[in-house]
Design a protein around this motif. Structure first.
Motif, PDB file in Angstrom:
ATOM      1  N   SER A  33     -21.421 -14.018  -2.286  1.00  0.00           N
ATOM      2  CA  SER A  33     -20.753 -13.258  -3.347  1.00  0.00           C
ATOM      3  C   SER A  33     -20.384 -11.853  -2.876  1.00  0.00           C
ATOM      4  O   SER A  33     -19.319 -11.337  -3.227  1.00  0.00           O
ATOM      5  N   ASP A  34     -21.237 -11.232  -2.071  1.00  0.00           N
ATOM      6  CA  ASP A  34     -20.900  -9.917  -1.515  1.00  0.00           C
ATOM      7  C   ASP A  34     -19.726 -10.025  -0.538  1.00  0.00           C
ATOM      8  O   ASP A  34     -18.837  -9.170  -0.533  1.00  0.00           O
ATOM      9  N   LYS A  35     -19.740 -11.072   0.279  1.00  0.00           N
ATOM     10  CA  LYS A  35     -18.639 -11.292   1.212  1.00  0.00           C
ATOM     11  C   LYS A  35     -17.336 -11.533   0.461  1.00  0.00           C
ATOM     12  O   LYS A  35     -16.280 -11.029   0.852  1.00  0.00           O
ATOM     13  N   GLU A  36     -17.410 -12.299  -0.620  1.00  0.00           N
ATOM     14  CA  GLU A  36     -16.219 -12.599  -1.420  1.00  0.00           C
ATOM     15  C   GLU A  36     -15.610 -11.336  -2.026  1.00  0.00           C
ATOM     16  O   GLU A  36     -14.405 -11.248  -2.206  1.00  0.00           O
ATOM     17  N   GLN A  37     -16.441 -10.352  -2.327  1.00  0.00           N
ATOM     18  CA  GLN A  37     -15.965  -9.137  -2.987  1.00  0.00           C
ATOM     19  C   GLN A  37     -15.703  -7.973  -2.043  1.00  0.00           C
ATOM     20  O   GLN A  37     -15.254  -6.913  -2.463  1.00  0.00           O
ATOM     21  N   MET A  38     -15.952  -8.174  -0.771  1.00  0.00           N
ATOM     22  CA  MET A  38     -15.880  -7.091   0.209  1.00  0.00           C
ATOM     23  C   MET A  38     -14.536  -6.357   0.208  1.00  0.00           C
ATOM     24  O   MET A  38     -14.478  -5.136   0.359  1.00  0.00           O
ATOM     25  N   LEU A  39     -13.453  -7.056   0.046  1.00  0.00           N
ATOM     26  CA  LEU A  39     -12.122  -6.433   0.117  1.00  0.00           C
ATOM     27  C   LEU A  39     -11.596  -5.958  -1.236  1.00  0.00           C
ATOM     28  O   LEU A  39     -10.527  -5.359  -1.307  1.00  0.00           O
ATOM     29  N   SER A  40     -12.331  -6.204  -2.301  1.00  0.00           N
ATOM     30  CA  SER A  40     -11.815  -5.994  -3.657  1.00  0.00           C
ATOM     31  C   SER A  40     -11.404  -4.559  -3.973  1.00  0.00           C
ATOM     32  O   SER A  40     -10.506  -4.346  -4.788  1.00  0.00           O
ATOM     33  N   GLU A  41     -12.020  -3.587  -3.341  1.00  0.00           N
ATOM     34  CA  GLU A  41     -11.728  -2.180  -3.660  1.00  0.00           C
ATOM     35  C   GLU A  41     -10.642  -1.554  -2.788  1.00  0.00           C
ATOM     36  O   GLU A  41     -10.274  -0.397  -2.978  1.00  0.00           O
ATOM     37  N   ILE A  42     -10.115  -2.302  -1.856  1.00  0.00           N
ATOM     38  CA  ILE A  42      -9.047  -1.776  -0.998  1.00  0.00           C
ATOM     39  C   ILE A  42      -7.793  -1.584  -1.834  1.00  0.00           C
ATOM     40  O   ILE A  42      -7.366  -2.490  -2.555  1.00  0.00           O
ATOM     41  N   MET A  43      -7.207  -0.413  -1.738  1.00  0.00           N
ATOM     42  CA  MET A  43      -6.009  -0.094  -2.521  1.00  0.00           C
ATOM     43  C   MET A  43      -4.766  -0.701  -1.867  1.00  0.00           C
ATOM     44  O   MET A  43      -4.540  -0.527  -0.675  1.00  0.00           O
ATOM     45  N   ILE A  44      -3.977  -1.406  -2.694  1.00  0.00           N
ATOM     46  CA  ILE A  44      -2.710  -1.975  -2.242  1.00  0.00           C
ATOM     47  C   ILE A  44      -1.607  -0.938  -2.369  1.00  0.00           C
ATOM     48  O   ILE A  44      -0.739  -0.817  -1.517  1.00  0.00           O
ATOM     49  N   ASN A  45      -1.652  -0.207  -3.458  1.00  0.00           N
ATOM     50  CA  ASN A  45      -0.731   0.904  -3.686  1.00  0.00           C
ATOM     51  C   ASN A  45      -1.479   1.956  -4.500  1.00  0.00           C
ATOM     52  O   ASN A  45      -2.696   1.862  -4.647  1.00  0.00           O
ATOM     53  N   GLU A  46      -0.781   2.911  -5.040  1.00  0.00           N
ATOM     54  CA  GLU A  46      -1.435   4.015  -5.741  1.00  0.00           C
ATOM     55  C   GLU A  46      -2.191   3.574  -6.989  1.00  0.00           C
ATOM     56  O   GLU A  46      -3.124   4.238  -7.434  1.00  0.00           O
ATOM     57  N   LYS A  47      -1.797   2.438  -7.570  1.00  0.00           N
ATOM     58  CA  LYS A  47      -2.376   2.016  -8.841  1.00  0.00           C
ATOM     59  C   LYS A  47      -3.148   0.710  -8.780  1.00  0.00           C
ATOM     60  O   LYS A  47      -3.826   0.357  -9.737  1.00  0.00           O
ATOM     61  N   ARG A  48      -3.057  -0.004  -7.692  1.00  0.00           N
ATOM     62  CA  ARG A  48      -3.581  -1.366  -7.661  1.00  0.00           C
ATOM     63  C   ARG A  48      -4.500  -1.613  -6.464  1.00  0.00           C
ATOM     64  O   ARG A  48      -4.195  -1.234  -5.344  1.00  0.00           O
ATOM     65  N   LYS A  49      -5.626  -2.273  -6.764  1.00  0.00           N
ATOM     66  CA  LYS A  49      -6.568  -2.695  -5.731  1.00  0.00           C
ATOM     67  C   LYS A  49      -6.338  -4.177  -5.429  1.00  0.00           C
ATOM     68  O   LYS A  49      -5.709  -4.895  -6.202  1.00  0.00           O
TER      69      LYS A  49
END
Length: 66
Positions: A33-49
């Motif tokens: 579950s930690d591995k699955e969420q590892m990338l979740s907080e990376i910002m795609i643009n100014e408003k979206r992760k």
């Protein structure tokens, strides 16, 4: 690959310069579950992760077999 896929890939590549770095980071986590969420907080643009759902899909594309 569509343009949104490229945008996500570019966002990930800012933090992880190559697949080796990405896989090394995954290996630091014990739970799936930690591995699955590892990338979740990376910002795609100014408003979206990347978000939890897409982070999980990316992880599964590397580590889950059909």
């Amino acid at each position: 690959m569509c343009s949104s896929d490229l945008i996500v890939a570019e966002a990930i590549s800012v933090k992880y310069k190559n697949l080796s770095e990405l896989f090394n980071e995954y290996s630091k986590y014990e739970s799936n579950s930690d591995k699955e969420q590892m990338l979740s907080e990376i910002m795609i643009n100014e408003k979206r992760k990347i978000g939890k759902a897409l982070s999980k899909k990316i992880y599964e594309s590397f580590y889950k077999s059909n």
